[in-house]
Motif scaffolding. Structure first.
Motif, short mmCIF file in Angstrom:
data_model
loop_
_atom_site.label_atom_id
_atom_site.label_comp_id
_atom_site.label_asym_id
_atom_site.label_seq_id
_atom_site.Cartn_x
_atom_site.Cartn_y
_atom_site.Cartn_z
N LEU A 1 -15.08 35.02 -37.60
CA LEU A 1 -16.24 34.16 -37.31
C LEU A 1 -16.00 32.82 -37.99
O LEU A 1 -16.06 32.70 -39.20
CB LEU A 1 -17.53 34.78 -37.84
N ALA A 2 -15.70 31.84 -37.17
CA ALA A 2 -15.40 30.50 -37.68
C ALA A 2 -16.67 29.80 -38.12
O ALA A 2 -17.75 30.07 -37.58
CB ALA A 2 -14.70 29.69 -36.59
N ASP B 1 -8.95 26.39 -40.38
CA ASP B 1 -8.50 26.27 -39.00
C ASP B 1 -8.46 27.67 -38.40
O ASP B 1 -8.12 28.63 -39.06
CB ASP B 1 -7.11 25.64 -38.98
N VAL B 2 -8.81 27.76 -37.14
CA VAL B 2 -8.91 29.06 -36.49
C VAL B 2 -7.89 29.12 -35.37
O VAL B 2 -7.75 28.18 -34.60
CB VAL B 2 -10.32 29.25 -35.91
N GLN B 3 -7.15 30.25 -35.30
CA GLN B 3 -6.22 30.43 -34.21
C GLN B 3 -7.01 30.60 -32.91
O GLN B 3 -8.13 31.09 -32.91
CB GLN B 3 -5.36 31.66 -34.46
N LEU C 1 -18.19 35.55 -27.40
CA LEU C 1 -18.80 36.65 -28.15
C LEU C 1 -18.93 36.26 -29.63
O LEU C 1 -19.97 36.52 -30.26
CB LEU C 1 -17.97 37.92 -28.01
N GLY C 2 -17.89 35.65 -30.18
CA GLY C 2 -17.94 35.21 -31.58
C GLY C 2 -19.01 34.16 -31.81
O GLY C 2 -19.75 34.21 -32.79
N THR D 1 -26.42 34.32 -33.89
CA THR D 1 -27.41 35.34 -34.25
C THR D 1 -27.48 35.52 -35.77
O THR D 1 -28.56 35.58 -36.36
CB THR D 1 -27.07 36.69 -33.57
N ILE D 2 -26.31 35.59 -36.39
CA ILE D 2 -26.26 35.74 -37.85
C ILE D 2 -26.87 34.51 -38.53
O ILE D 2 -27.67 34.64 -39.47
CB ILE D 2 -24.81 35.97 -38.33
N ALA D 3 -26.52 33.32 -38.05
CA ALA D 3 -27.04 32.08 -38.64
C ALA D 3 -28.57 32.03 -38.52
O ALA D 3 -29.26 31.66 -39.48
CB ALA D 3 -26.40 30.86 -37.97
#
Length: 145
Positions: free
Chosen positions: A5-6, A111-113, A122-123, A129-131
């Motif tokens: 989760l970036a 940095d995210v791949q 989905l992420g 939702t978490i935020a």
């Protein structure tokens, strides 16, 4: 869960950005990023303490995977025992100081791949939702920052 989760891009991220007059997050994205940064820092510190305390973890790749796994588990068990018996662990302070001096790049969040578009969607949805849940708790249930 598979994946990463970036943090939200273009939103305050690093702990130093939440000091002084700007210390409180202003929205759900800032709160998520602040906690993401804090957790990332705690995980990094933990791995660095383990590698400092047990140098075999720096070279464990020479062993078969199941042995690497067992070495990490044993190191964690011994580390937890040491922490339980010696609350004032000099190693935590030492590693914390090194991290602040050497590791953190205050310009960019991690940095995210690249992931597939479906994984990204989905992420993003899960992160939103978490935020929102964090923000709701922060606004209505937290008494202190």
């Amino acid at each position: 869960m598979e994946g990463f989760l970036a943090p939200f891009q273009g939103v305050r991220y690093h702990n130093h950005e939440f000091r002084g007059a700007n210390r409180l997050p202003r929205n759900a994205k800032e709160l998520f990023n602040h906690r993401h940064s804090y957790l990332s820092h705690a995980i990094l510190r933990t791995f660095n303490v383990l590698k400092e305390r047990f140098p075999i973890l720096k070279i464990a790749h020479q062993y078969a995977f199941h042995i690497q796994r067992d070495i990490v588990i044993a190191a964690c068990v011994l580390h937890n025992f040491i922490r339980q018996e010696e609350r004032n662990d000099w190693l935590f302070s030492s590693v914390e100081n090194k991290l602040v001096e050497e590791f953190f790049n205050f310009d960019e969040p991690p940095d995210v791949q690249s992931a597939s578009p479906l994984q990204q969607q989905l992420g993003s949805s899960l992160r939103d939702t978490i935020a929102a849940s964090m923000w709701n708790d922060f606004i209505y249930e937290w008494n202190e920052w």
